[in-house]
Design an enzyme around this catalytic site. Structure first.
Site, short mmCIF file in Angstrom:
data_model
loop_
_atom_site.label_atom_id
_atom_site.label_comp_id
_atom_site.label_asym_id
_atom_site.label_seq_id
_atom_site.Cartn_x
_atom_site.Cartn_y
_atom_site.Cartn_z
N ASP A 115 3.90 -68.31 -58.17
CA ASP A 115 2.90 -67.60 -58.95
C ASP A 115 2.75 -68.34 -60.27
OD1 ASP A 115 2.46 -65.58 -57.07
OD2 ASP A 115 3.98 -64.27 -57.92
N ASP A 131 -2.77 -64.16 -53.91
CA ASP A 131 -2.67 -62.76 -54.32
C ASP A 131 -4.06 -62.18 -54.63
OD1 ASP A 131 0.11 -62.95 -54.17
OD2 ASP A 131 0.35 -63.22 -56.34
#
Length: 162
Positions: A115, A131
Site C-alpha cells: 500500500d 483497493d
C-alpha cells in the site's frame, strides 16, 4: 488493464520509495508512503493474511465463473474493476514476502500487500490502486443491482428502480 496498472504502480513505488520517508505531494492531503499490509483493503483485519488470501481466491473464481454469463457492458466494467483489484492484491499475497522482497516468508499464502497512497495523512488508511478498484467496483455493483441491471443484459423494472 487495472491489474497491470496496480502491478506497475507497486513496482515503481517499491523501487523509488521503499525505505524512504513519505513523499509529500499535497501537504495535509496526499503523500506516498510504502507499507506492507497483512490485512484487507485500507488495512482492515491486519494479521489475517491467510484468510484474506483464501477470500480473494474465492472472489476471483466467482467473478470468472460469472463472466461466462456476462452480456452487460456496465457489469463487464464493474466485474473488470473487481477482478483487477482482487488479482492485484492476491498476487502480492501469493508472491510478496511479508517484509518486502528478498526475505523468507513465514508460511504459505502469507505475503503482504503493498500500500502506498495516503490521503489525509494520519486520518485515513494507506491504500493502493487495487483497493480503490475493489471499493469502486463494489459501489457500482450495488448501484447496478439496485437499478435492476442483470449480468445477462436484461433489466428488471419494478416500482423501486423505475
Amino acid at each position: 488493464m487495472i491489474y497491470g496498472l496496480d502491478l506497475l504502480t507497486k513496482t515503481l513505488v517499491l523501487r523509488t520509495l521503499e525505505g524512504e520517508p513519505p513523499l509529500v505531494v499535497i501537504p495535509g492531503l496526499l503523500q506516498f508512503r510504502v507499507i506492507f499490509n497483512s490485512g484487507a483493503a485500507f488495512s482492515i483485519g491486519t494479521g489475517m493474511t491467510f484468510v484474506f488470501t483464501l477470500v480473494a481466491t474465492g472472489v476471483v473464481v466467482a467473478i470468472l465463473r460469472t463472466a461466462r454469463k456476462l452480456r452487460s457492458l456496465p457489469w463487464a466494467i464493474t466485474l473488470g474493476m473487481l477482478l483487477g483489484g482482487a488479482l492485484g492484491n492476491l498476487t502480492d499475497r501469493l508472491l510478496r514476502y511479508p517484509a518486502g522482497f528478498g526475505r523468507p516468508a513465514s508460511g504459505q499464502l502469507q505475503g503482504h500487500v503493498v500500500d502506498f497512497i495516503e490521503t489525509f495523512p494520519g486520518h485515513f488508511p494507506v491504500w493502493n490502486v487495487a483497493d480503490s478498484m475493489i471499493v469502486c467496483g463494489g459501489i457500482v455493483a450495488v448501484f447496478l443491482a439496485w437499478r435492476g441491471y442483470q449480468i445477462d443484459g436484461t433489466r428488471e423494472v419494478s416500482a423501486k428502480n423505475g
